[in-house]
Design a protein around this motif. Structure first.
Motif, PDB file in Angstrom:
ATOM      1  N   THR A  84       2.405  -9.960  52.611  1.00 41.08           N
ATOM      2  CA  THR A  84       1.207 -10.798  52.750  1.00 41.08           C
ATOM      3  C   THR A  84       1.559 -12.251  52.977  1.00 41.08           C
ATOM      4  N   LEU A  85       2.620 -12.724  52.339  1.00 37.11           N
ATOM      5  CA  LEU A  85       2.999 -14.125  52.481  1.00 37.11           C
ATOM      6  C   LEU A  85       3.904 -14.380  53.676  1.00 37.11           C
ATOM      7  N   GLY A  86       4.541 -13.330  54.193  1.00 40.81           N
ATOM      8  CA  GLY A  86       5.458 -13.495  55.311  1.00 40.81           C
ATOM      9  C   GLY A  86       4.791 -14.056  56.554  1.00 40.81           C
ATOM     10  N   ARG A  87       3.577 -13.636  56.788  1.00 40.50           N
ATOM     11  CA  ARG A  87       2.765 -14.134  57.901  1.00 40.50           C
ATOM     12  C   ARG A  87       1.328 -13.766  57.597  1.00 40.50           C
ATOM     13  N   LEU A  88       0.409 -14.376  58.294  1.00 38.28           N
ATOM     14  CA  LEU A  88      -1.005 -14.081  58.074  1.00 38.28           C
ATOM     15  C   LEU A  88      -1.234 -12.596  58.336  1.00 38.28           C
ATOM     16  N   PRO A  89      -1.828 -11.890  57.375  1.00 37.92           N
ATOM     17  CA  PRO A  89      -2.041 -10.449  57.575  1.00 37.92           C
ATOM     18  C   PRO A  89      -2.932 -10.166  58.783  1.00 37.92           C
ATOM     19  N   LEU A  90      -2.732  -9.021  59.354  1.00 41.44           N
ATOM     20  CA  LEU A  90      -3.581  -8.575  60.451  1.00 41.44           C
ATOM     21  C   LEU A  90      -4.935  -8.156  59.896  1.00 41.44           C
ATOM     22  N   ALA A  91      -5.984  -8.406  60.665  1.00 39.91           N
ATOM     23  CA  ALA A  91      -7.335  -8.049  60.230  1.00 39.91           C
ATOM     24  C   ALA A  91      -7.438  -6.547  59.940  1.00 39.91           C
ATOM     25  N   ALA A  92      -6.690  -5.742  60.684  1.00 40.05           N
ATOM     26  CA  ALA A  92      -6.747  -4.288  60.504  1.00 40.05           C
ATOM     27  C   ALA A  92      -6.137  -3.831  59.188  1.00 40.05           C
ATOM     28  N   THR A  93      -5.262  -4.642  58.601  1.00 38.10           N
ATOM     29  CA  THR A  93      -4.584  -4.239  57.361  1.00 38.10           C
ATOM     30  C   THR A  93      -5.037  -5.025  56.144  1.00 38.10           C
ATOM     31  N   VAL A  94      -5.878  -6.027  56.322  1.00 42.60           N
ATOM     32  CA  VAL A  94      -6.203  -6.928  55.216  1.00 42.60           C
ATOM     33  C   VAL A  94      -6.925  -6.210  54.078  1.00 42.60           C
ATOM     34  N   ASP A  95      -7.807  -5.277  54.373  1.00 47.39           N
ATOM     35  CA  ASP A  95      -8.522  -4.584  53.301  1.00 47.39           C
ATOM     36  C   ASP A  95      -7.566  -3.783  52.426  1.00 47.39           C
ATOM     37  N   HIS A  96      -6.595  -3.140  53.036  1.00 48.43           N
ATOM     38  CA  HIS A  96      -5.587  -2.391  52.279  1.00 48.43           C
ATOM     39  C   HIS A  96      -4.753  -3.340  51.407  1.00 48.43           C
ATOM     40  N   LEU A  97      -4.339  -4.464  51.972  1.00 49.50           N
ATOM     41  CA  LEU A  97      -3.564  -5.436  51.205  1.00 49.50           C
ATOM     42  C   LEU A  97      -4.377  -6.006  50.049  1.00 49.50           C
ATOM     43  N   LEU A  98      -5.644  -6.311  50.290  1.00 45.34           N
ATOM     44  CA  LEU A  98      -6.504  -6.835  49.231  1.00 45.34           C
ATOM     45  C   LEU A  98      -6.651  -5.830  48.098  1.00 45.34           C
ATOM     46  N   LEU A  99      -6.816  -4.584  48.427  1.00 45.48           N
ATOM     47  CA  LEU A  99      -6.935  -3.541  47.412  1.00 45.48           C
ATOM     48  C   LEU A  99      -5.676  -3.466  46.551  1.00 45.48           C
ATOM     49  N   ARG A 100      -4.539  -3.506  47.194  1.00 48.52           N
ATOM     50  CA  ARG A 100      -3.270  -3.441  46.451  1.00 48.52           C
ATOM     51  C   ARG A 100      -3.053  -4.683  45.599  1.00 48.52           C
ATOM     52  N   LEU A 101      -3.314  -5.864  46.159  1.00 51.27           N
ATOM     53  CA  LEU A 101      -3.125  -7.104  45.410  1.00 51.27           C
ATOM     54  C   LEU A 101      -4.062  -7.176  44.209  1.00 51.27           C
ATOM     55  N   ARG A 102      -5.318  -6.789  44.406  1.00 58.68           N
ATOM     56  CA  ARG A 102      -6.270  -6.776  43.297  1.00 58.68           C
ATOM     57  C   ARG A 102      -5.784  -5.836  42.196  1.00 58.68           C
ATOM     58  N   GLY A 103      -5.297  -4.687  42.576  1.00 57.48           N
ATOM     59  CA  GLY A 103      -4.774  -3.724  41.595  1.00 57.48           C
ATOM     60  C   GLY A 103      -3.601  -4.292  40.820  1.00 57.48           C
ATOM     61  N   HIS A 104      -2.681  -4.926  41.513  1.00 59.81           N
ATOM     62  CA  HIS A 104      -1.527  -5.529  40.844  1.00 59.81           C
ATOM     63  C   HIS A 104      -1.974  -6.606  39.856  1.00 59.81           C
ATOM     64  N   ILE A 105      -2.894  -7.446  40.294  1.00 65.30           N
ATOM     65  CA  ILE A 105      -3.382  -8.537  39.438  1.00 65.30           C
ATOM     66  C   ILE A 105      -4.078  -7.961  38.207  1.00 65.30           C
ATOM     67  N   GLN A 106      -4.883  -6.936  38.398  1.00 69.78           N
ATOM     68  CA  GLN A 106      -5.593  -6.339  37.272  1.00 69.78           C
ATOM     69  C   GLN A 106      -4.640  -5.667  36.286  1.00 69.78           C
ATOM     70  N   LEU A 107      -3.488  -5.224  36.735  1.00 68.93           N
ATOM     71  CA  LEU A 107      -2.480  -4.671  35.828  1.00 68.93           C
ATOM     72  C   LEU A 107      -1.677  -5.768  35.134  1.00 68.93           C
ATOM     73  N   LEU A 108      -1.423  -6.863  35.843  1.00 66.25           N
ATOM     74  CA  LEU A 108      -0.606  -7.937  35.279  1.00 66.25           C
ATOM     75  C   LEU A 108      -1.348  -8.760  34.232  1.00 66.25           C
ATOM     76  N   LEU A 109      -2.626  -9.012  34.427  1.00 68.10           N
ATOM     77  CA  LEU A 109      -3.372  -9.861  33.497  1.00 68.10           C
ATOM     78  C   LEU A 109      -3.294  -9.375  32.046  1.00 68.10           C
ATOM     79  N   PRO A 110      -3.552  -8.099  31.758  1.00 68.28           N
ATOM     80  CA  PRO A 110      -3.446  -7.659  30.364  1.00 68.28           C
ATOM     81  C   PRO A 110      -2.027  -7.782  29.804  1.00 68.28           C
ATOM     82  N   GLU A 111      -1.024  -7.575  30.652  1.00 73.43           N
ATOM     83  CA  GLU A 111       0.367  -7.724  30.213  1.00 73.43           C
ATOM     84  C   GLU A 111       0.639  -9.153  29.747  1.00 73.43           C
ATOM     85  N   ILE A 112       0.098 -10.102  30.474  1.00 77.23           N
ATOM     86  CA  ILE A 112       0.297 -11.513  30.149  1.00 77.23           C
ATOM     87  C   ILE A 112      -0.510 -11.898  28.914  1.00 77.23           C
TER      88      ILE A 112
END
Length: 105
Positions: free
Chosen positions: A7-35
């Motif tokens: 995601t940070l390497g270059r601006l995501p493609l519009a065709a893949t952004v929804d998939h990336l958002l889903l994964r990033l949201r999931g990661h964040i939701q798992l990390l917050l309780p750990e912190i």
């Protein structure tokens, strides 16, 4: 980290952004309780962590739903930065302060 790097390497493609958002949201939701479950209060850092977690949750709740696809792509990069920072906090010990590199003269 692979999702963050892609995601940070270059601006995501519009065709893949929804998939990336889903994964990033999931990661964040798992990390917050750990912190949040770490003993930050022992070092006087609990208020900062609580404020940061609330800010992250607010950012997750304010996902752009309309407008140009590029807005969602930039939002994905914002979430990738947040995810990377949360991962660093999840791995850090409460009370640990990482020194900043000296400024170049």
């Amino acid at each position: 980290m692979s999702t963050v790097r892609v995601t940070l390497g270059r601006l995501p493609l519009a065709a893949t952004v929804d998939h990336l958002l889903l994964r990033l949201r999931g990661h964040i939701q798992l990390l917050l309780p750990e912190i949040e479950t770490k003993d930050w209060a022992r070092y006087g850092q609990d208020d900062q962590i609580r404020f940061m977690a609330a800010s992250v949750r607010d950012r997750l709740n304010n996902e752009p739903k309309t407008g140009p696809a590029v807005v969602r792509c930039v939002y994905a990069q914002e979430l990738a930065h947040i995810c990377r920072d949360l991962l660093a906090l999840a791995l850090a010990e409460p009370g640990f302060e990482q020194p900043y590199p000296a400024a170049a003269s």
